[in-house]
Design a protein around this motif. Structure first.
Motif, PDB file in Angstrom:
ATOM      1  N   UNK A  85     -23.414 -78.535  98.370  1.00  0.00           N
ATOM      2  CA  UNK A  85     -23.841 -77.502  98.090  1.00  0.00           C
ATOM      3  C   UNK A  85     -25.289 -77.091  98.637  1.00  0.00           C
ATOM      4  N   UNK A  86     -26.016 -78.135  98.584  1.00  0.00           N
ATOM      5  CA  UNK A  86     -27.249 -78.092  99.326  1.00  0.00           C
ATOM      6  C   UNK A  86     -27.148 -77.680 101.046  1.00  0.00           C
ATOM      7  N   UNK A  87     -26.150 -78.483 101.578  1.00  0.00           N
ATOM      8  CA  UNK A  87     -26.208 -78.581 102.844  1.00  0.00           C
ATOM      9  C   UNK A  87     -25.453 -77.266 103.291  1.00  0.00           C
ATOM     10  N   UNK A  88     -24.464 -76.641 102.532  1.00  0.00           N
ATOM     11  CA  UNK A  88     -23.805 -75.398 102.914  1.00  0.00           C
ATOM     12  C   UNK A  88     -24.976 -74.307 102.783  1.00  0.00           C
ATOM     13  N   UNK A  89     -25.529 -74.282 101.432  1.00  0.00           N
ATOM     14  CA  UNK A  89     -26.707 -73.283 101.176  1.00  0.00           C
ATOM     15  C   UNK A  89     -27.882 -73.254 102.282  1.00  0.00           C
ATOM     16  N   UNK A  90     -28.153 -74.229 102.977  1.00  0.00           N
ATOM     17  CA  UNK A  90     -29.280 -74.091 103.808  1.00  0.00           C
ATOM     18  C   UNK A  90     -28.423 -74.411 105.339  1.00  0.00           C
ATOM     19  N   UNK A  91     -27.206 -74.278 105.578  1.00  0.00           N
ATOM     20  CA  UNK A  91     -26.751 -74.251 106.886  1.00  0.00           C
ATOM     21  C   UNK A  91     -27.182 -73.465 107.916  1.00  0.00           C
ATOM     22  N   UNK A  92     -26.735 -73.455 108.990  1.00  0.00           N
ATOM     23  CA  UNK A  92     -27.292 -72.690 110.264  1.00  0.00           C
ATOM     24  C   UNK A  92     -26.259 -71.597 110.151  1.00  0.00           C
ATOM     25  N   UNK A  93     -26.965 -70.352 110.262  1.00  0.00           N
ATOM     26  CA  UNK A  93     -26.170 -69.027 110.249  1.00  0.00           C
ATOM     27  C   UNK A  93     -25.590 -68.627 111.730  1.00  0.00           C
TER      28      UNK A  93
END
Length: 150
Positions: A85-93
């Motif tokens: 959840x943390x990685x996905x929420x802060x992933x590259x756009x």
């Protein structure tokens, strides 16, 4: 005039007391603020900031922890969910062609541009670095997301 200077001074105090937060640009990414990500991922290697890879990459990686680059990095379901959840929420756009979900930061175009094969070999030899993922060997602020050339 004196009141304006005093007001400006007082307004700038919170800025001086605020801890440094990296802003994503060409050389820097936001630092990791999740303790579980720092503890679990950082137990074996530098905990890479989520902004390096898109969400599909992190989802794929978290779904294959039993074979994490040749190692078993399995975790309990609750830890996996929190980290993912943390990685996905802060992933590259940034967009990648098709459905590609790159897994290795070292294979991304910007990385290979910044770290030519010749330069990488020289730095690894000079600093006795065993792998290109030992970012902190060359970038002293890597853990905070600061990748400016030192």
């Amino acid at each position: 005039m004196k009141n304006n200077k005093l007001l400006i001074s007082l307004l700038s105090l919170p800025l001086l007391a605020t801890p440094f937060v990296a802003i994503a640009d060409d050389d820097n990414v936001p630092p990791i603020k999740s303790l579980i990500v720092l503890e679990e991922c950082g137990a074996c290697h530098l905990a890479f900031q989520p902004a390096f890879l898109p969400k599909k990459s992190w989802q794929k990686m978290m779904g294959e922890l039993e074979n994490h680059f040749g190692e078993d990095a399995s975790l309990d379901a609750d830890s996996i969910a929190k980290i993912e959840n943390y990685l996905v929420a802060n992933a590259s756009r940034k967009k990648f062609r098709g459905d590609k979900a790159p897994q290795r930061i070292t294979e991304l175009r910007w990385f290979t541009h910044e770290h030519s094969e010749r330069e990488a070999k020289n730095m690894m030899k000079k600093l006795k670095v065993k792998s290109l993922v030992d970012c902190a060997a060359c970038h002293k602020g890597a853990e905070m997301g600061i990748y400016d050339d030192d």
